[in-house]
Design a protein around this motif. Structure first.
Motif, PDB file in Angstrom:
ATOM      1  N   GLN A  11       0.782  -1.893   0.072  1.00  0.00           N
ATOM      2  CA  GLN A  11      -0.043  -0.419  -0.086  1.00  0.00           C
ATOM      3  C   GLN A  11       0.826   1.258   0.079  1.00  0.00           C
ATOM      4  O   GLN A  11       0.627   2.424  -0.710  1.00  0.00           O
ATOM      5  N   ALA A  12       1.906   1.391   1.498  1.00  0.00           N
ATOM      6  CA  ALA A  12       3.127   2.871   1.174  1.00  0.00           C
ATOM      7  C   ALA A  12       3.177   2.295  -0.390  1.00  0.00           C
ATOM      8  O   ALA A  12       3.585   3.966  -0.920  1.00  0.00           O
ATOM      9  N   ALA A  13       3.700   1.207  -1.368  1.00  0.00           N
ATOM     10  CA  ALA A  13       4.656   1.610  -2.377  1.00  0.00           C
ATOM     11  C   ALA A  13       3.412   1.973  -3.496  1.00  0.00           C
ATOM     12  O   ALA A  13       3.803   3.106  -3.890  1.00  0.00           O
ATOM     13  N   LEU A  14       2.585   1.217  -3.674  1.00  0.00           N
ATOM     14  CA  LEU A  14       0.880   2.283  -4.659  1.00  0.00           C
ATOM     15  C   LEU A  14       0.401   4.006  -3.902  1.00  0.00           C
ATOM     16  O   LEU A  14       0.356   4.416  -5.462  1.00  0.00           O
ATOM     17  N   ALA A  15       1.215   4.273  -3.175  1.00  0.00           N
ATOM     18  CA  ALA A  15       0.771   5.905  -3.052  1.00  0.00           C
ATOM     19  C   ALA A  15       1.995   6.015  -3.831  1.00  0.00           C
ATOM     20  O   ALA A  15       1.273   7.136  -4.048  1.00  0.00           O
ATOM     21  N   ARG A  16       2.611   6.371  -4.013  1.00  0.00           N
ATOM     22  CA  ARG A  16       3.770   6.299  -4.646  1.00  0.00           C
ATOM     23  C   ARG A  16       3.702   6.668  -6.312  1.00  0.00           C
ATOM     24  O   ARG A  16       3.869   7.879  -7.259  1.00  0.00           O
ATOM     25  N   ASP A  17       2.191   6.237  -6.427  1.00  0.00           N
ATOM     26  CA  ASP A  17       2.218   6.342  -7.786  1.00  0.00           C
ATOM     27  C   ASP A  17       2.941   5.759  -9.090  1.00  0.00           C
ATOM     28  O   ASP A  17       3.291   6.872  -9.788  1.00  0.00           O
ATOM     29  N   ARG A  18       3.756   5.361  -8.558  1.00  0.00           N
ATOM     30  CA  ARG A  18       4.813   5.043  -9.640  1.00  0.00           C
ATOM     31  C   ARG A  18       4.898   3.254  -9.876  1.00  0.00           C
ATOM     32  O   ARG A  18       5.877   2.260  -9.409  1.00  0.00           O
ATOM     33  N   LEU A  19       3.665   2.376 -10.217  1.00  0.00           N
ATOM     34  CA  LEU A  19       3.489   1.271 -10.510  1.00  0.00           C
ATOM     35  C   LEU A  19       4.168   0.793 -11.650  1.00  0.00           C
ATOM     36  O   LEU A  19       4.939   0.921 -12.353  1.00  0.00           O
ATOM     37  N   GLY A  20       5.166  -0.318 -11.373  1.00  0.00           N
ATOM     38  CA  GLY A  20       5.751  -1.958 -12.230  1.00  0.00           C
ATOM     39  C   GLY A  20       5.218  -3.365 -11.887  1.00  0.00           C
ATOM     40  O   GLY A  20       4.031  -2.906 -11.246  1.00  0.00           O
ATOM     41  N   GLU A  21       5.710  -3.903 -12.398  1.00  0.00           N
ATOM     42  CA  GLU A  21       5.341  -5.046 -12.549  1.00  0.00           C
ATOM     43  C   GLU A  21       5.293  -5.623 -11.171  1.00  0.00           C
ATOM     44  O   GLU A  21       4.369  -6.854 -10.723  1.00  0.00           O
ATOM     45  N   PHE A  22       6.286  -5.649 -10.601  1.00  0.00           N
ATOM     46  CA  PHE A  22       6.306  -6.335  -9.424  1.00  0.00           C
ATOM     47  C   PHE A  22       5.142  -6.172  -7.947  1.00  0.00           C
ATOM     48  O   PHE A  22       4.869  -6.495  -7.103  1.00  0.00           O
ATOM     49  N   GLN A  23       4.801  -4.539  -8.583  1.00  0.00           N
ATOM     50  CA  GLN A  23       3.955  -4.100  -7.830  1.00  0.00           C
ATOM     51  C   GLN A  23       2.823  -4.279  -7.876  1.00  0.00           C
ATOM     52  O   GLN A  23       1.679  -5.010  -7.131  1.00  0.00           O
ATOM     53  N   ALA A  24       2.104  -4.359  -9.037  1.00  0.00           N
ATOM     54  CA  ALA A  24       1.139  -5.275  -9.644  1.00  0.00           C
ATOM     55  C   ALA A  24       0.810  -6.625  -9.495  1.00  0.00           C
ATOM     56  O   ALA A  24      -0.389  -7.585  -9.043  1.00  0.00           O
ATOM     57  N   GLN A  25       2.061  -7.554  -8.981  1.00  0.00           N
ATOM     58  CA  GLN A  25       1.783  -8.916  -9.475  1.00  0.00           C
ATOM     59  C   GLN A  25       1.511  -9.533  -7.809  1.00  0.00           C
ATOM     60  O   GLN A  25       0.712 -10.118  -7.250  1.00  0.00           O
ATOM     61  N   ALA A  26       2.345  -8.219  -7.245  1.00  0.00           N
ATOM     62  CA  ALA A  26       2.019  -8.148  -4.972  1.00  0.00           C
ATOM     63  C   ALA A  26       0.528  -7.781  -5.191  1.00  0.00           C
ATOM     64  O   ALA A  26      -0.973  -8.478  -4.365  1.00  0.00           O
ATOM     65  N   ALA A  27       0.082  -7.198  -6.010  1.00  0.00           N
ATOM     66  CA  ALA A  27      -1.335  -6.933  -6.173  1.00  0.00           C
ATOM     67  C   ALA A  27      -2.078  -8.338  -6.103  1.00  0.00           C
ATOM     68  O   ALA A  27      -3.367  -8.238  -5.529  1.00  0.00           O
ATOM     69  N   VAL A  28      -1.909  -8.891  -7.014  1.00  0.00           N
ATOM     70  CA  VAL A  28      -2.483  -9.849  -7.053  1.00  0.00           C
ATOM     71  C   VAL A  28      -2.569 -11.094  -5.931  1.00  0.00           C
ATOM     72  O   VAL A  28      -3.592 -11.492  -5.656  1.00  0.00           O
ATOM     73  N   ALA A  29      -1.448 -11.074  -5.267  1.00  0.00           N
ATOM     74  CA  ALA A  29      -1.018 -11.579  -4.446  1.00  0.00           C
ATOM     75  C   ALA A  29      -1.970 -11.199  -3.146  1.00  0.00           C
ATOM     76  O   ALA A  29      -2.576 -12.002  -2.182  1.00  0.00           O
ATOM     77  N   ALA A  30      -2.062  -9.864  -3.059  1.00  0.00           N
ATOM     78  CA  ALA A  30      -2.663  -9.249  -2.002  1.00  0.00           C
ATOM     79  C   ALA A  30      -4.257 -10.196  -1.994  1.00  0.00           C
ATOM     80  O   ALA A  30      -5.093 -10.373  -1.065  1.00  0.00           O
ATOM     81  N   LEU A  31      -4.706  -9.471  -3.323  1.00  0.00           N
ATOM     82  CA  LEU A  31      -6.384 -10.202  -3.495  1.00  0.00           C
ATOM     83  C   LEU A  31      -6.515 -11.437  -2.939  1.00  0.00           C
ATOM     84  O   LEU A  31      -7.057 -11.824  -2.543  1.00  0.00           O
ATOM     85  N   HIS A  32      -5.566 -12.634  -3.179  1.00  0.00           N
ATOM     86  CA  HIS A  32      -5.490 -13.896  -2.936  1.00  0.00           C
ATOM     87  C   HIS A  32      -5.791 -13.814  -1.092  1.00  0.00           C
ATOM     88  O   HIS A  32      -7.004 -14.897  -0.866  1.00  0.00           O
ATOM     89  N   ALA A  33      -4.647 -13.144  -0.982  1.00  0.00           N
ATOM     90  CA  ALA A  33      -4.409 -13.279   0.166  1.00  0.00           C
ATOM     91  C   ALA A  33      -5.588 -12.911   1.550  1.00  0.00           C
ATOM     92  O   ALA A  33      -5.877 -13.189   2.585  1.00  0.00           O
ATOM     93  N   ASP A  34      -6.321 -11.816   0.918  1.00  0.00           N
ATOM     94  CA  ASP A  34      -7.120 -11.027   1.722  1.00  0.00           C
ATOM     95  C   ASP A  34      -8.823 -11.644   1.416  1.00  0.00           C
ATOM     96  O   ASP A  34      -9.447 -11.766   2.169  1.00  0.00           O
ATOM     97  N   ALA A  35      -8.854 -12.332   0.594  1.00  0.00           N
ATOM     98  CA  ALA A  35     -10.369 -13.627   0.560  1.00  0.00           C
ATOM     99  C   ALA A  35     -10.300 -14.088   1.786  1.00  0.00           C
ATOM    100  O   ALA A  35      -9.410 -15.267   1.320  1.00  0.00           O
TER     101      ALA A  35
END
Length: 380
Positions: A249-273
């Motif tokens: 969340q801290a990384a995404l708030a910087r608005d400099r999206l990269g592939e590892f942040q996007a992959q982590a976002a997918v993993a976070a959605l799986h982990a949060d379910a």
């Protein structure tokens, strides 16, 4: 004796020797010799300044090796005077060593081995055991890698993306032999994150933590593969998940999206379910759309087809799969899954068997073979 301390000091000690004039290969050899001395001497008398002790001993090892090698006359000026013992400099060359070990002249396997040795502080034997290869084979691989970068100076910024790819390769080796490479990759990425303020470094650390949090539930006691939807979520490491999501969340708030942040976002959605059925597949598809934009990777497109199949139905997933080359690894397995979801058990069984034949490891091959057998048994 604190082995973790020794390993954490290794890269900065190598960096000090390099800045004093040693080439990388000679510095790394000298530091390894100093580590052996530390293992022998420290249990009886651990120094008050461990880093200073290692620098002093490693420099003496380097000087001894230089004096004994007459073919290296160009270094004779270095041995006229030995720097006096004392507290080690506060300058930390760890970051530059990350870049050096991920040099573009190295193959991925060589870069990983050199990173584990120089930055991770692992011995050649430990790395060989982790990769299940003879120690002599790994020694040759590391020697070739050191020779390739021996003339590269530690005075330029390197490519962060290359460093992150190497660390992710280390992480994906998982666990084998007596070294947990996934845990080692997390340790090294934490170290990198402390040295460099970069959202993609944070994204990679978050991704590793989120994947590692599910580790205990990924296999059966006999080593069988457990798909994500069937994993016991009560065995997931909630502390690691919380830490990973916070870093992301801290990384995404910087608005400099990269592939590892996007992959982590997918993993976070799986982990949060709370359950597989409650997974937010629509949002996962959106993140895969971002990944396609960032990487245009066929593997990403393959994973996106699975997500589309979950969000919009298996036929939509099969339509998305048509955009992916059939030679991409795991294409047949994804096609089998989507055809099964669509009710075409005959095609699904055939594709599961085909995917099993193509599998790169035994656990995946056995899982896919069981899937094919299950469908063949279920058919009238």
């Amino acid at each position: 004796m604190d082995e973790a301390l020794l390993r954490s000091l290794t890269p900065s000690v190598i960096g000090i020797l390099v800045r004093r004039g040693a080439d990388f290969a000679a510095a790394e050899d000298a530091v390894q010799d100093a580590l052996v001395e530390a293992v022998r001497a420290w249990p009886a008398d651990e120094p008050r300044d461990p880093k200073g002790w290692l620098v002093t001993v490693a420099w003496r090892k380097f000087l001894d090796a230089t004096r004994s090698d007459t073919a290296r006359r160009r270094r004779e000026d270095l041995v006229d005077e030995e720097p006096p013992p004392g507290p080690a400099t506060a300058v930390d060359d760890t970051l530059q060593l990350y870049f050096l070990c991920a040099h573009p002249s190295l193959t991925p396997s060589a870069a990983v081995a050199l990173t584990l040795r120089a930055v991770g502080g692992l011995t050649t034997r430990q790395i060989a055991r982790a990769y299940l290869v003879p120690e002599a084979t790994m020694a040759q691989r590391i020697s070739r890698a050191k020779r390739a970068v021996s003339g590269v100076r530690l005075d330029r910024s390197g490519d962060v993306a290359t460093v992150l790819r190497v660390l992710y390769l280390v992480f994906n080796e998982g666990y084998s032999g007596d070294i947990d490479l996934a845990a080692e990759a997390i340790r090294l990425t934490r170290q990198l994150a402390a040295a460099i303020d970069h959202p993609e470094v944070a994204g990679l650390l978050a991704l590793m933590l989120l994947h590692h949090a599910r580790r205990a539930s990924r296999t059966t006691p006999d080593g069988g593969l457990v798909p994500l939807a069937e994993q016991d979520r009560s065995r997931w490491d909630t502390a690691a998940i919380a830490e990973g999501i916070g870093i992301l969340q801290a990384a995404l708030a910087r608005d400099r999206l990269g592939e590892f942040q996007a992959q982590a976002a997918v993993a976070a959605l799986h982990a949060d379910a709370p359950t597989a059925a409650e997974t937010d597949w629509v949002q996962i598809v959106e993140w895969y759309d971002e990944l396609v934009r960032l990487t245009d990777s066929p593997v990403v497109r393959l994973n996106r087809a699975v997500a589309v199949g979950e969000a919009d139905g298996p036929r939509a997933g099969l339509t998305a799969l048509k955009e992916v080359d059939e030679t991409v690894p795991r294409h047949a397995a994804v096609a089998a899954y989507l055809h099964e979801r669509d009710g075409d058990l005959t095609t699904a069984a055939r594709l599961y068997a085909e995917a099993a034949h193509q599998a790169s490891n035994r656990a995946e091959r056995d899982h896919l073979t069981r899937q094919a057998a299950r469908l063949n048994t279920a058919r009238p």
